[in-house]
Design an enzyme around this catalytic site. Structure first.
Site, PDB file in Angstrom:
ATOM      1  N   GLY A  17       0.848  -1.199   0.000  1.00 43.70           N
ATOM      2  CA  GLY A  17       0.000   0.000   0.000  1.00 43.70           C
ATOM      3  C   GLY A  17       0.879   1.243   0.000  1.00 43.70           C
ATOM      4  O   GLY A  17       2.043   1.190  -0.417  1.00 43.70           O
ATOM      5  N   PHE A  18       0.343   2.345   0.501  1.00 42.40           N
ATOM      6  CA  PHE A  18       1.097   3.607   0.489  1.00 42.40           C
ATOM      7  C   PHE A  18       2.403   3.472   1.272  1.00 42.40           C
ATOM      8  O   PHE A  18       3.454   3.930   0.836  1.00 42.40           O
ATOM      9  CB  PHE A  18       0.264   4.739   1.089  1.00 42.40           C
ATOM     10  CG  PHE A  18      -0.810   5.226   0.171  1.00 42.40           C
ATOM     11  CD1 PHE A  18      -0.514   6.092  -0.868  1.00 42.40           C
ATOM     12  CD2 PHE A  18      -2.129   4.814   0.334  1.00 42.40           C
ATOM     13  CE1 PHE A  18      -1.499   6.542  -1.733  1.00 42.40           C
ATOM     14  CE2 PHE A  18      -3.117   5.259  -0.522  1.00 42.40           C
ATOM     15  CZ  PHE A  18      -2.803   6.118  -1.550  1.00 42.40           C
ATOM     16  N   VAL A  83      -0.421 -13.432   3.876  1.00 39.42           N
ATOM     17  CA  VAL A  83       0.351 -13.742   5.079  1.00 39.42           C
ATOM     18  C   VAL A  83      -0.608 -14.195   6.176  1.00 39.42           C
ATOM     19  O   VAL A  83      -1.606 -13.522   6.459  1.00 39.42           O
ATOM     20  CB  VAL A  83       1.179 -12.525   5.544  1.00 39.42           C
ATOM     21  CG1 VAL A  83       1.845 -12.817   6.881  1.00 39.42           C
ATOM     22  CG2 VAL A  83       2.229 -12.181   4.501  1.00 39.42           C
ATOM     23  N   GLU A 174     -18.025  11.762   0.446  1.00 43.62           N
ATOM     24  CA  GLU A 174     -17.692  11.742  -0.988  1.00 43.62           C
ATOM     25  C   GLU A 174     -18.626  10.806  -1.756  1.00 43.62           C
ATOM     26  O   GLU A 174     -19.079  11.136  -2.850  1.00 43.62           O
ATOM     27  CB  GLU A 174     -16.223  11.329  -1.168  1.00 43.62           C
ATOM     28  CG  GLU A 174     -15.300  12.401  -0.598  1.00 43.62           C
ATOM     29  CD  GLU A 174     -13.809  12.197  -0.841  1.00 43.62           C
ATOM     30  OE1 GLU A 174     -13.084  13.178  -0.737  1.00 43.62           O
ATOM     31  OE2 GLU A 174     -13.384  11.068  -1.117  1.00 43.62           O
ATOM     32  N   ASP A 305      -1.415   2.661   8.468  1.00 41.94           N
ATOM     33  CA  ASP A 305      -2.659   2.503   9.239  1.00 41.94           C
ATOM     34  C   ASP A 305      -2.512   1.519  10.395  1.00 41.94           C
ATOM     35  O   ASP A 305      -3.114   1.692  11.455  1.00 41.94           O
ATOM     36  CB  ASP A 305      -3.779   1.969   8.333  1.00 41.94           C
ATOM     37  CG  ASP A 305      -4.419   3.054   7.490  1.00 41.94           C
ATOM     38  OD1 ASP A 305      -3.941   4.206   7.550  1.00 41.94           O
ATOM     39  OD2 ASP A 305      -5.391   2.749   6.775  1.00 41.94           O
ATOM     40  N   ALA A 322      -3.317   8.497   4.158  1.00 41.67           N
ATOM     41  CA  ALA A 322      -2.147   8.115   3.355  1.00 41.67           C
ATOM     42  C   ALA A 322      -0.843   8.781   3.801  1.00 41.67           C
ATOM     43  O   ALA A 322       0.211   8.139   3.785  1.00 41.67           O
ATOM     44  CB  ALA A 322      -2.428   8.440   1.886  1.00 41.67           C
ATOM     45  N   GLN A 323      -0.889  10.041   4.205  1.00 43.31           N
ATOM     46  CA  GLN A 323       0.358  10.757   4.481  1.00 43.31           C
ATOM     47  C   GLN A 323       1.230  10.132   5.582  1.00 43.31           C
ATOM     48  O   GLN A 323       2.433   9.972   5.373  1.00 43.31           O
ATOM     49  CB  GLN A 323       0.078  12.240   4.787  1.00 43.31           C
ATOM     50  CG  GLN A 323       0.018  13.100   3.541  1.00 43.31           C
ATOM     51  CD  GLN A 323       1.260  12.983   2.668  1.00 43.31           C
ATOM     52  OE1 GLN A 323       2.385  12.975   3.150  1.00 43.31           O
ATOM     53  NE2 GLN A 323       1.063  12.860   1.371  1.00 43.31           N
TER      54      GLN A 323
END
Ligand SMILES: Cc1cc2nc3c(=O)[nH]c(=O)nc-3n(C[C@H](O)[C@H](O)[C@H](O)COP(=O)(O)OP(=O)(O)OC[C@H]3O[C@@H](n4cnc5c(N)ncnc54)[C@H](O)[C@@H]3O)c2cc1C
Length: 430
Positions: A17-18, A83, A174, A305, A322-323
């Site tokens: 992921g990110f 995993v 959204e 996360d 994400a940051q």
């Protein structure tokens, strides 16, 4: 897993992921062997999942092949695997395709939908955490309208056109905005023989405002934007159940709805073996120190996360966006090299770049440091930032062209039922 032994230390990363991708990129030129494991062979740009669910974008424009991320890197291996278990004592990761040993392990498994133990909701409501789930939702929305055409029972028809979005965070806001635009711009053209004005979009928020964590100004404006689009905003209402037909709440409020989307929470996507009491923090996240080192395991790290790094500013860990994942991945790349070379590691300091959410065409809210703005300019900023962070030139171009096309034509061409979602419609009949 057929990965050769190397004289370099082996770093196993679980999750592309990110966080995992930014870490892998940072390690690309280092003297280490990197093994990236993910259950998907692609990276998902989750912030645009709602556009896949609502036919604005095709899924391949927000997914990027993980092998392509690693092209040209020396000593890099990707394995498509789930995993199951981490054997911390023997420094091994157990997967559905075999075991792999590690010198250093990085858990970057992200998060999963949190139903807070409510099995009924988990069984019947839709989630939007992955591309397959978004495609299911897209199919369900379209199938419900096709089904609504077939019935002459008013109550059933209304329920088929009734949407309940649970959760007033960015995802719920959204998605509600996008659905409202479909109702206004697409449904009357696609279904001229159906009274689509009766379609309802409800956003139900347990707290007393939308977009908690944003400024009060952004929260209020988002609510105004949604109401202008015809969305019904319910605040201070806790959803207690959904049996596939009726959404129940703690109040007398009930909704009969064929589409219920659960966007009310996430929790860490933990892995067995790394679940001791002192390791697990609130929200099923993994306790880490300021170097992202898992408490009690000097060779195991967690980022993004899944990681809970309690700081003065964020006592319950950084926001699950994400940051922090990107920034932690980058710093950990440096720190792992420092650790291998017996140099001191640098503590992580989160640089909060702000928050933003879009509500629809020309409508977004941005809180960037002290700058708080809403409306058309915020919408352009939102689009620019999302294009910038998408991985891959092709994806950026495709998304950009789609957005321009959709803007000019008031359209969403990807309203396709490619893989039907099976739903029992019998329960809506009285
Ligand atoms: C609908 C939605 C909208 C969002 N909007 C925004 C937004 O606008 N802005 C923002 O900043 N953030 C947003 N987020 C949050 C953001 O996407 C996450 O914070 C971010 O993806 C976290 O990065 P990560 O690397 O920790 O995990 P992820 O990006 O979730 O990556 C985890 C990876 O681990 C893999 N994985 C997990 N478990 C296993 C396992 N057992 N075996 C193998 N592989 C495994 C997964 O396949 C996945 O590829 C949104 C999230 C969602 C769901």
């Amino acid at each position: 897993m057929n990965i050769p032994l190397s004289s370099y230390p082996r770093i196993v990363i679980i999750g592309g992921g990110f966080g995992g991708v930014s870490l892998a990129k940072k390690l690309s030129k280092q003297e280490v062997q990197v093994v990236l494991i993910d259950r998907n062979n692609y990276h998902t740009f989750q912030p645009l999942l709602y556009q896949v669910s609502t036919g604005g974008l095709e899924p391949d424009s927000i997914a990027y092949p993980l092998r392509k991320v690693l092209i040209g890197y020396d000593n890099f291996y990707f394995r498509l695997a789930e995993v199951d278990y981490i054997d911390t004592a023997n420094k091994k990761v157990n997967t559905n395709i075999g075991d792999i040993s590690f010198d250093y392990l990085v858990v970057a498994t992200g998060s999963e939908t949190n139903f807070f133990g409510n099995k009924e909701i988990e069984k019947n409501a839709m989630s939007m955490k992955s591309i397959p789930q978004s495609l299911n939702l897209r199919s369900l929305i379209l199938e419900n309208f096709e089904q609504a055409l077939l019935t002459d029972d008013y109550h059933e028809r209304d329920a088929l056109m009734n949407f309940v979005i649970v959760g007033g965070g960015p995802t719920g806001v959204e998605l509600s905005g996008a659905l409202a635009e479909i109702k206004k711009g697409i449904l009357p053209k696609d279904y001229p023989d159906l009274d689509t004005r009766r379609a309802q979009i409800n956003i139900v928020q347990g707290g007393d405002c939308l977009l908690p964590g944003f400024s009060a100004q952004a929260s209020k404006k988002a609510e105004d934007f949604l109401e202008k689009l015809g969305v019904q905003v319910w605040k201070g209402v806790r959803v207690t159940g959904y049996d596939g037909k009726t959404v129940t709440t703690k109040t007398d409020l009930k909704f009969d709805a064929a589409t219920v989307v659960w966007a009310a929470g996430v929790k860490g996507a933990g892995i067995k073996g790394l679940d001791a009491e002192d390791v697990i923090a609130g929200g099923n996240r993994i306790n880490v120190n300021e170097f992202n080192q898992v408490v009690g395991h000097p060779n195991i790290f967690a980022i993004g996360d899944i990681a809970c790094m309690a700081t003065e500013d964020n006592p319950r860990g950084h926001p699950m966006v994400a940051q922090p994942a990107i920034q932690q991945g980058k710093l950990l790349g440096e720190n792992l090299v420092n650790l291998i070379e017996n140099k001191p590691m640098k503590p992580f300091v989160y640089f909060d770049k702000g928050s933003m959410a879009t509500i629809g065409r020309n409508k977004a809210v941005c809180d960037i440091k002290k700058f708080r703005f809403q409306g058309v300019f915020a919408w352009f900023v939102w689009m620019f930032v999302h294009l910038f962070f998408l991985i891959g030139f092709r994806n950026r171009m495709v998304v950009f062209i789609n957005w321009v096309y959709n803007y000019i034509r008031f359209d969403r061409e990807a309203r396709l039922i490619i893989r039907p979602y099976k739903r029992d419609y019998g329960q809506f009949k009285d």
